[in-house]
Structures are given as structure tokens and as C-alpha cells.
Design an enzyme around this catalytic site. Sequence first.
Site, PDB file in Angstrom:
ATOM      1  N   TRP A 104       0.815  -1.070  -0.105  1.00  0.00           N
ATOM      2  CA  TRP A 104       0.027  -0.153  -0.056  1.00  0.00           C
ATOM      3  C   TRP A 104       0.882   1.353  -0.009  1.00  0.00           C
ATOM      4  CZ3 TRP A 104       0.109  -3.184   4.356  1.00  0.00           C
ATOM      5  CH2 TRP A 104       0.784  -2.674   5.450  1.00  0.00           C
ATOM      6  N   ASP A 135       0.539  -8.034  -1.614  1.00  0.00           N
ATOM      7  CA  ASP A 135      -0.796  -7.745  -1.450  1.00  0.00           C
ATOM      8  C   ASP A 135      -0.976  -6.187  -1.868  1.00  0.00           C
ATOM      9  OD1 ASP A 135      -3.588  -7.818   0.293  1.00  0.00           O
ATOM     10  OD2 ASP A 135      -2.454  -5.754   0.829  1.00  0.00           O
ATOM     11  N   TYR A 188      -4.440   1.409  -4.158  1.00  0.00           N
ATOM     12  CA  TYR A 188      -3.161   2.038  -3.383  1.00  0.00           C
ATOM     13  C   TYR A 188      -2.252   2.983  -4.086  1.00  0.00           C
ATOM     14  CZ  TYR A 188      -3.737  -1.707   0.202  1.00  0.00           C
ATOM     15  OH  TYR A 188      -4.363  -2.690   0.852  1.00  0.00           O
ATOM     16  N   HIS A 244     -12.852  -4.778  -1.322  1.00  0.00           N
ATOM     17  CA  HIS A 244     -12.023  -3.989  -0.283  1.00  0.00           C
ATOM     18  C   HIS A 244     -12.891  -3.652   0.804  1.00  0.00           C
ATOM     19  CE1 HIS A 244      -8.376  -1.108  -0.181  1.00  0.00           C
ATOM     20  NE2 HIS A 244      -8.475  -1.785   0.687  1.00  0.00           N
ATOM     21  N   ARG A 245     -14.199  -3.144   0.767  1.00  0.00           N
ATOM     22  CA  ARG A 245     -14.943  -2.295   1.836  1.00  0.00           C
ATOM     23  C   ARG A 245     -16.441  -2.812   1.571  1.00  0.00           C
ATOM     24  NH1 ARG A 245     -12.480  -0.097   6.431  1.00  0.00           N
ATOM     25  NH2 ARG A 245     -10.471   0.740   5.724  1.00  0.00           N
ATOM     26  N   GLY A 263      -0.316   0.623  12.449  1.00  0.00           N
ATOM     27  CA  GLY A 263      -0.191   1.895  11.728  1.00  0.00           C
ATOM     28  C   GLY A 263       1.072   2.451  12.021  1.00  0.00           C
ATOM     29  N   THR A 317       6.324  -1.904   4.398  1.00  0.00           N
ATOM     30  CA  THR A 317       7.390  -0.913   4.349  1.00  0.00           C
ATOM     31  C   THR A 317       8.030  -0.924   3.004  1.00  0.00           C
ATOM     32  OG1 THR A 317       9.388  -0.520   5.648  1.00  0.00           O
ATOM     33  CG2 THR A 317       9.013  -2.741   5.032  1.00  0.00           C
ATOM     34  N   ASN A 318       8.798   0.294   2.715  1.00  0.00           N
ATOM     35  CA  ASN A 318       9.661   0.555   1.601  1.00  0.00           C
ATOM     36  C   ASN A 318      11.070   0.433   1.897  1.00  0.00           C
ATOM     37  OD1 ASN A 318       7.867   1.148  -0.311  1.00  0.00           O
ATOM     38  ND2 ASN A 318       7.223   3.007   0.329  1.00  0.00           N
TER      39      ASN A 318
END
Length: 294
Positions: free
Chosen positions: A20, A49, A54, A127-128, A213, A259-260
Site C-alpha cells: 500500500w 498484497d 493504493y 475492499h470494503r 499503523g 514498508t519501503n
Amino acid sequence: MDRVDLQEGLSLSRIVYGMWRLGDDANTAPDHVRNKIAACLEQGITTLDQADIYGGYMAEEILGAAMTPDLRKQVEIVTKCDIVAPVGRYADARVKYYDTSRAHIMASVDHSLSLMGLNEIDLLLIHRPDPLMDHRETGEVLDELVGSGKVRAVGVSNFKLHDWTLLQSAMKTPLVTNQIELSLSAHEGFTNGDVAFLQERGIPPMAWSPLGGGALMTEDTHLTQLMDRVADDFLADRAAVAVAWLLAHPSGILPVMGTNTIERIKTFSKAFDIEMSRELWFELYTAALGHEVP
């Protein structure tokens, strides 16, 4: 790396790499993205994922630019659809909304296939929950996508049990997972029925935001101090403790880690080094609750 079977012929790695934030990286070059995936593969993390939304509807394209035929053979691609936000290709939308209509889901899947350079999506999630969902229309198009070979399996994200049963009632294809928020800081799913509903049916949950988060990595609280002590005992870090806590649950939770930073990616599998006894699990849970269990 352990694997979890979702259906015959489709399994996911126990830890999933969440993309994301892929578009937030200062470097989105294909080689850099491939280096992130390589860091996952070295640990046996093969599941990626995604979601159409995104990166402002750009993350799938970034992944697609990095995808090669050889790489595609090594990974499973999860993506999601139904959120329409006024950015990117939906910049003209007047308001953020959900769309589970046949036309929108079909168009979203075709976009995802094209942007990621795929012939099929391994797992598609709604998604929702959509308050305007026509479950018969949505169920029919999901069945059709599986039948056509565009999608191998389908599931949902953020659904409550009544949303799940409504959609499933109109489908021939079984829903194979629900991706929900679960962590030491968002643990309500363990007591409100979200996890129990899936566990009863032998359906492994996927857990988004397993580090709260990022708060579990940065805050200084009684809980995070306890996490630090546990991490020190196992030569690990807070992230490993948080993920090990989820992995210990008998429902077979698949944490989605994002994470990047390649060095952080390389530490994902450290969670398996934590020996999470029942007493330690409840010690962490008690600290998360702020009081002892009743």
C-alpha cells in the site's frame, strides 16, 4: 516460511508483503521494486498484497513495471477493488464511494490485469462493505471472474459476518479470506466475533496494519516497553513480537507487512524466532487492554 492453503492449488506465504505504500517511496524504479521483492523471496515470502486504490491508483502500475515472467512464477498477487476516490483515474468523482456493481468490478479487474501485466489475479478481494451492494449481482460477477480464469480465488476485506454471509449466499464460489485490521492495538476482532466466525469455518484471516499503523513501533507505553523486553529476550525487535503475537493464534492469521525499507523487509521472518507461550500471549494482551482479563 510456513504456507497457508486457501483452496486446492492456491496457497499464500504465512507473512504477506503489503504494497500500500509502494508509491510513497522516493524510488519507484523497477529495479528497486524487484529488490524489495527479492528480500521477501529470500525469506520465503511469496505473496504480494495490492489494491487498485493504493498509491492513488498507481501502485499496481509500479508493480507491473517491475514484473517479469520469471518473477511472476514465484509470487502470488492479491489485489482489491470497489473503492472509488476522487484521485487518479477517478479524479472527477464528486465524493468517495464504494461500487460493487458488475460493470465496476469487471472494469477494475481488467485495469489491474493490464497495469500489473498479468493473465490472472491469484486472489481478488472486495475492499470494503458496500451499503448499496446487490449481493446477487456482486456474487454473480465474482463467480464469473473465477469461471473465466481472470481470477483464481475471491475473498473480502473489512467485512462483518453479516456482510460475508449475505454475499456468500449468492455465490457458488467460496470466499477464502477476510482481510481485517488486527494487531496488539486493534485487538477487538478476537472478541467481537470477527475472528471466531472465520475460525469456525476454517478460513484464515489476513491482518492489515499488524503494527498498529506504526504506533507499536514508535510509542512509549507500558505495552511497548513490554514488547521491548520480550524482543530483547529473543534478539528481535518490537515488530517481530507484534507479528508473533498474531501468528500464535490458532485461526492461522496471515499478517500483511508493509514498508519501503529493504532492511526492514529482511527482518519480517524474525517473528518466527519468538516463542509465544500462552502466558506471554496473555501478558501482551493484558498490557494492550490496560487491565487484566475478566
